[in-house]
Design an enzyme around this catalytic site. Structure first.
Site, PDB file in Angstrom:
ATOM      1  N   LYS A   1     -13.212  -1.411   5.817  1.00 20.64           N
ATOM      2  CA  LYS A   1     -13.648  -2.430   4.876  1.00 20.64           C
ATOM      3  C   LYS A   1     -14.657  -3.393   5.494  1.00 20.64           C
ATOM      4  CE  LYS A   1     -10.682  -1.077   1.640  1.00 20.64           C
ATOM      5  NZ  LYS A   1      -9.956  -0.001   2.326  1.00 20.64           N
TER       6      LYS A   1
ATOM      7  N   ASP B   1      -0.500  -4.376   9.760  1.00 22.96           N
ATOM      8  CA  ASP B   1      -1.537  -3.551   9.153  1.00 22.96           C
ATOM      9  C   ASP B   1      -2.712  -4.495   8.888  1.00 22.96           C
ATOM     10  OD1 ASP B   1      -3.215  -1.974   7.653  1.00 22.96           O
ATOM     11  OD2 ASP B   1      -1.665  -1.191   6.343  1.00 22.96           O
TER      12      ASP B   1
ATOM     13  N   TRP C   1       0.861  -1.184   0.000  1.00 23.30           N
ATOM     14  CA  TRP C   1       0.000   0.000   0.000  1.00 23.30           C
ATOM     15  C   TRP C   1       0.894   1.229   0.000  1.00 23.30           C
ATOM     16  CZ3 TRP C   1      -2.027   2.777   4.748  1.00 23.30           C
ATOM     17  CH2 TRP C   1      -3.018   3.708   4.413  1.00 23.30           C
TER      18      TRP C   1
END
Length: 413
Positions: free
Chosen positions: A259, A222, A141
């Site tokens: 999400k 993460d 990312w």
């Protein structure tokens, strides 16, 4: 906390102090989304931004979240400040769902609110001198490098993905860990690696944990897709629980509910730190409180209250788990449909990697030229490295996308 910034030019003639500022290109994904929104083509497809869409291509409010919102409204929702460390019920529920209740009595936790990665970086910056090196998988990312380099860390990429085999390069991963500088930090994607969709197996995770413990490397997870990846929260949290519970390692865990609860705009996050001693837990929590105060004062409340309701009420938690099954199942079905259409249309090359990958994203392996041609000629938008959001596919556009990819590849061969 949201801050809107506006700049205006003035007719003043004296030299501005901002003359030496340099122009920073717009964020690639947000710029791509803006371009998509301005496109009038009726069959345009947005596979860039990682947001879940339903089978009609529309944003989806999870039923569990909707029910929690109704409950909060009935209780009389207010907009008072949260404490600096955030909503206590949210922090406790997050620790329980991520680590599992069996780990909580034996581990000491320091918790805090949103901006988890940045907050983790701030804490790590004051806890170790000289600054440790941060190892970041390549690709990753894009914000990982921006967050930690902006804090002064030296970021070193290591090969995570093999573009030839289109799979995880586990030997490169192991080699990096064996040769990493002791006491360095390693960024770990807990599951649904972004952008490749390639995760280590459970056996590979065990080897990674053992290597990191032997080298005194600090794991910083993460965790943006827990439950959203497989549809099973416990399954997706395996690596975190392995490091903290089984291996008894100190670890930082950056949790997001964007999400898996669909709370994209509410900025609901949590930084959790597992430490070895009660004293370390108390001291780091006080440090986190000071850092949080200086950064955002205190975190946003509305999303945290929703997440707290969902995780804290038995019926809503069960609904949430069912919602994650709904989302992950639809994504898997679209991944399979894209693969099958590409095969049926005779798309050049092998596409087995699409089936091996998991989670929201698919890593197609297309050249930048093909990606540009797809956008310009077929109005199919994706990241420049050919990462696509599988959630952007639906029964109404997946065949068109597969046909467009096939045609572009055939035209270029």
């Amino acid at each position: 906390m949201t801050t809107l910034t506006t700049t205006v030019s003035t007719p003043w003639t004296e030299e501005t102090r901002f003359n030496k500022t340099r122009f920073i290109p717009p964020d690639a994904i947000f710029a791509l989304t803006a371009e998509y929104l301005q496109d009038p083509f009726p069959r345009k497809v947005n596979l860039g931004q990682g947001t879940y869409r339903d089978g009609e291509g529309n944003p989806w409010v999870l039923p569990s979240v909707n029910r929690a919102r109704e409950t909060l409204s009935a209780q009389g929702l207010n907009h008072e400040y949260l404490p600096i460390l955030g909503l206590q019920a949210f922090r406790e529920a997050t620790a329980k769902v991520v680590l599992g209740s069996e780990l909580l009595p034996s581990r000491r936790l320091s918790l805090s609110g949103t901006g988890a990665l940045h907050l983790a970086g701030l804490l790590l910056r004051v806890c170790q001198s000289p600054l440790p090196k941060i190892y970041i998988p390549e690709p990753t990312w894009s914000n990982h490098h921006q967050v930690f380099s902006s804090l002064g860390f030296s970021c070193e990429s290591f090969k995570y993905y093999d573009h030839e085999t289109r799979d995880l390069d586990i030997e490169s991963y192991y080699s990096t860990l064996r040769n990493a500088e002791p006491k360095s930090i390693v960024i770990l994607h807990a599951c649904a690696h972004n952008p490749t969709g390639c995760d280590p197996t459970k056996e590979q995770w065990r080897e990674i944990a053992q290597l990191m413990k032997a080298r005194q490397l600090f794991p910083l997870f993460d965790a943006a897709y827990l439950g959203f990846n497989s549809g099973n929260y416990d399954e997706d949290a395996f690596a975190i629980r392995l490091f903290v519970g089984e291996m008894k390692m100190e670890a930082g865990i950056c949790i997001s509910f964007a999400k898996n609860m669909g709370l994209y705009g509410e900025r609901v996050g949590c930084f959790m730190l597992a430490t070895d001693t009660k004293e370390a837990a108390v001291n780091t929590q006080s440090m986190l409180e000071m850092l949080q105060r200086s950064e955002v004062s205190n975190p946003p409340a509305f999303g945290a209250k929703i997440a707290s309701q969902v995780m804290g009420m038995k019926d809503l938690k069960e609904m949430w788990f069912a919602d994650m099954v709904t989302m992950s199942s639809r994504i898997r079905s679209m991944r399979k449909a894209l693969y099958e259409h590409l095969i049926s249309f005779g798309a050049p090359g092998s596409w087995d990697h699409l089936i091996r990958q998991s989670g929201m994203f698919g890593f197609l392996g297309l050249s930048p030229e093909i990606v540009l041609k797809l956008k310009d000629d077929y109005h199919v938008y994706m990241a420049g490295n050919s990462r696509i959001s599988i959630a952007g596919l639906n029964p109404g556009n997946v065949e068109y996308v597969a046909r467009s990819i096939t045609q572009c590849l055939k035209d270029s061969s």
